[in-house]
Every structure is written in C-alpha cells, then in structure tokens.
Design a protein around this motif. Structure first.
Motif, mmCIF file in Angstrom:
data_model
loop_
_atom_site.group_PDB
_atom_site.id
_atom_site.type_symbol
_atom_site.label_atom_id
_atom_site.label_comp_id
_atom_site.label_asym_id
_atom_site.label_seq_id
_atom_site.Cartn_x
_atom_site.Cartn_y
_atom_site.Cartn_z
ATOM 1 N N UNK A 34 9.694 60.133 12.279
ATOM 2 C CA UNK A 34 10.106 59.264 11.172
ATOM 3 C C UNK A 34 8.991 59.004 10.169
ATOM 4 N N UNK A 35 7.937 59.812 10.224
ATOM 5 C CA UNK A 35 6.927 59.735 9.183
ATOM 6 C C UNK A 35 5.635 59.027 9.531
ATOM 7 N N UNK A 36 5.391 58.705 10.810
ATOM 8 C CA UNK A 36 4.119 58.089 11.192
ATOM 9 C C UNK A 36 2.971 58.993 10.779
ATOM 10 N N UNK A 37 2.025 58.449 10.028
ATOM 11 C CA UNK A 37 0.884 59.223 9.548
ATOM 12 C C UNK A 37 -0.293 59.110 10.516
ATOM 13 N N UNK A 38 -0.941 60.228 10.776
ATOM 14 C CA UNK A 38 -2.154 60.256 11.600
ATOM 15 C C UNK A 38 -3.285 60.772 10.725
ATOM 16 N N UNK A 39 -4.164 59.869 10.333
ATOM 17 C CA UNK A 39 -5.275 60.201 9.447
ATOM 18 C C UNK A 39 -6.506 60.578 10.263
ATOM 19 N N UNK B 207 -1.176 51.327 2.091
ATOM 20 C CA UNK B 207 -0.296 52.470 2.318
ATOM 21 C C UNK B 207 0.398 52.381 3.664
ATOM 22 N N UNK B 208 -0.326 51.862 4.676
ATOM 23 C CA UNK B 208 0.237 51.805 6.029
ATOM 24 C C UNK B 208 1.104 50.570 6.281
ATOM 25 N N UNK C 217 -9.007 51.429 11.346
ATOM 26 C CA UNK C 217 -9.449 52.440 12.298
ATOM 27 C C UNK C 217 -8.233 53.130 12.895
ATOM 28 N N UNK C 218 -8.446 53.896 13.945
ATOM 29 C CA UNK C 218 -7.335 54.621 14.550
ATOM 30 C C UNK C 218 -6.247 53.722 15.092
ATOM 31 N N UNK C 219 -6.640 52.658 15.791
ATOM 32 C CA UNK C 219 -5.690 51.704 16.358
ATOM 33 C C UNK C 219 -4.890 51.047 15.230
ATOM 34 N N UNK C 220 -5.597 50.528 14.235
ATOM 35 C CA UNK C 220 -4.934 49.855 13.130
ATOM 36 C C UNK C 220 -4.007 50.767 12.357
ATOM 37 N N UNK C 221 -4.397 52.011 12.205
ATOM 38 C CA UNK C 221 -3.575 52.999 11.513
ATOM 39 C C UNK C 221 -2.165 53.055 12.098
ATOM 40 N N UNK C 222 -2.072 53.129 13.418
ATOM 41 C CA UNK C 222 -0.769 53.190 14.075
ATOM 42 C C UNK C 222 -0.105 51.824 14.092
ATOM 43 N N UNK C 223 -0.883 50.783 14.396
ATOM 44 C CA UNK C 223 -0.327 49.439 14.521
ATOM 45 C C UNK C 223 0.324 48.969 13.223
#
Length: 314
Positions: free
Chosen positions: A278-283, A187-188, A156-162
């Motif tokens: 530095x490339x953090x992806x926001x899906x 990928x993350x 989810x959104x939280x996990x995407x960043x974490x």
C-alpha cells in the motif's frame, strides 16, 4: 566464509573480519546467501556491553539482526522455500547470533519472501524497525483523530515506518527531528514538525496522549512535562533497570512508562508486507560494502541521518 565478529566489548574498533566455517542447517532451517544486512542501535548496545546481563559475556560475538538474501539450501522439514528464492528475515537470537556474514542459517519461520518491488537493501532494513513500529502502535491502545502523539527522533529507520503507519490510524502526529529531517517527517505523515536545533520540545505545554522517544535522549523523567494527566511514555531503548522501574512506577501514576520489546514474527511481518503493497516507503540513507562494515557502524552511531543504514554483501 567471511563474517564480522568481536572478541571483547567496546566501540567500533573491536569489530573484525574473520574466516569461519560455512554454517550447517538443521531440518527446520534455511541457508541464506546474504545480500544485505541492516544497522540497528541494538547492535552497538550489545557490542558496547550495555546489554551484557541479557547477552552474556561469551565471545566471539557477531553483529547484525535483519538481513536479505537468496536461499542456498533448505532443511528437510522446510516447506514454502526453495533454492533461489529471494528472502529477508532475522537471526534467531540477536543476543547470541549475527547477520553480518556471507551466509546465515536461520529457522524458516524467521524468513519471508522478498517483495519484487523493493531492493535487497530495503528488505534488510524492514524487520527490526518495522516490528518495533507495529509493536509500539499496539502499546498505544485505541488511536483516533483526537489522539495526540509525539515522536521524538522521528526520521530514523524506526520513525520512518512508525510515522507512516500512525498516519493510517488517523492520529495527530507531532514529529521532533533535525532540520535535515523536516521534509521527510512531513512526507511520512507528521501534522506538526518541531526542529530540535531551533526549538525545545520540552518547553511546550502538556499536550501529549503518547510520547515515544526513538532517540533515547529525552527519557521518561523529562517527557512528563509534556504529557497529559492520563498518558503513556513509550521507551523503545530500555536499559534492564528501566524495565523494573516501569513496573513499579506504573502502580503510582497515570503517566505510564511503557517498555516496548519487539520480537519479529509472521504476525508483524504480514502487517508490514501489506503496508509495503500500500505504498510504505523505505528510505535507505546510505549503503556500505561489506569490507566497510566498521565504517557503517561509525557513521550510524553518529546519528543525525534519515532512514536506514545498510551493509551490502557481494
């Protein structure tokens, strides 16, 4: 102006589009024309009454916490922002205010300039989950390549960043997600991925230094089975009673129950802005128009998607 509000606790059916006056700003505030706001689980926990001890029962209430948009006006004490600046931020009090409106008035300290390399939808998706991820990592203590971390509900959104931030720390990450999220978890940054639709993570042997339950479905009691003797369980969706329980529990066991309460601010946002560079992806999984805010919450509350759900405002 138009805003989304509700006059009683309940499901998405209580959400209404209302007309209300344009907000006026104090000297320390900016007025932002909202371009997008994010959908977060805390929104519906407040709306359905689960957090009424903290939110109170005074109506009407609004929904939404983080947003992006364009500065329309700035108070006399505000420096660093001017009319026309593209920004993102959070409302001052998620229990009392909401970002689901055509305009919001917020303290300048809770607004940041939007990086040029991300969209309004992506910017609106960052503050709540990003701050929570940075806060959670801070609760984990020293992290290195030997630290074994399990992330339940990882895409989810939280996990995407974490996941992406944890990978920068070199931790060994096990992600639990649905079959649709397996590719995203890899990928993350996940080293191992467990598809909960075909495998029960709780059947694994005790293996975790840290368990963080982003889905809110595992719980500390169940997580203990896969936690090492000295380990921590991070609860990011605590009920008020769980906050008290964690304090008492931690006096008697080395398997700690740690509550994560996040509060967006400049310290956390600077870390996230650096990560974005530095490339953090926001899906963004799906966007909805403002007129379909109710449908956006219905979609989000079903779960089972990757990334974030965002409402765009014309």
């Amino acid at each position: 102006m138009k805003a989304i509000a509700y006059k009683k606790f309940g499901n998405t059916e209580v959400l209404q589009t209302i007309e209300q006056p344009m907000p006026t700003i104090r000297p320390d505030q900016v007025l932002v024309k909202v371009k997008a706001f994010s959908v977060n689980p805390m929104d519906w926990k407040i709306r359905n009454g689960a957090m009424k001890l903290m939110s109170g029962s005074k109506f009407p209430k609004h929904t939404g916490v983080d947003f992006s948009g364009i500065v329309s006006d700035a108070g006399s004490a505000v420096s660093g922002f001017k009319i026309g600046d593209e920004v993102f931020g959070v409302v001052n009090n998620m229990m009392k205010e909401g970002a689901s409106a055509e305009y919001v008035a917020v303290p300048a300290a809770l607004v940041w300039k939007k990086p040029d390399n991300i969209s309004y939808a992506q910017a609106a998706a960052i503050p709540v989950v990003g701050t929570a991820a940075v806060t959670a990592i801070g609760k984990m203590g020293k992290i290195n390549s030997k630290t074994r971390i399990l992330v339940n509900g990882a895409t989810g959104g939280f996990g995407m960043v974490l996941l992406q931030l944890l990978k920068q720390h070199g931790a060994h990450i096990t992600a639990v997600t649905s079959s649709k999220g397996v590719a995203y978890a890899k990928k993350w940054g996940a080293d191992t991925v467990i598809d909960y639709t075909s495998q029960n993570v709780l059947s694994q042997k005790a293996m975790c230094d840290v368990v963080i339950d982003l889905s809110g479905k595992m719980g500390y009691k169940n997580a203990r089975a896969i936690m090492l003797p000295k380990s921590i369980f991070l609860n990011v969706t605590p009920q008020p009673i769980e906050i008290l329980f964690s304090m008492v529990n931690n006096l008697f066991t080395a398997k700690k129950h740690v509550v994560v309460l996040s509060n967006p601010g400049i310290k956390y946002t600077n870390i996230l802005l650096g990560a974005l560079m530095n490339g953090l992806e926001i899906e963004i999984n799906k966007t909805f128009p403002f007129e379909q805010t109710k449908e956006a919450y219905q979609y989000a509350e079903k779960g089972g998607f990757t990334g974030k759900v965002v409402v765009e405002v014309n």
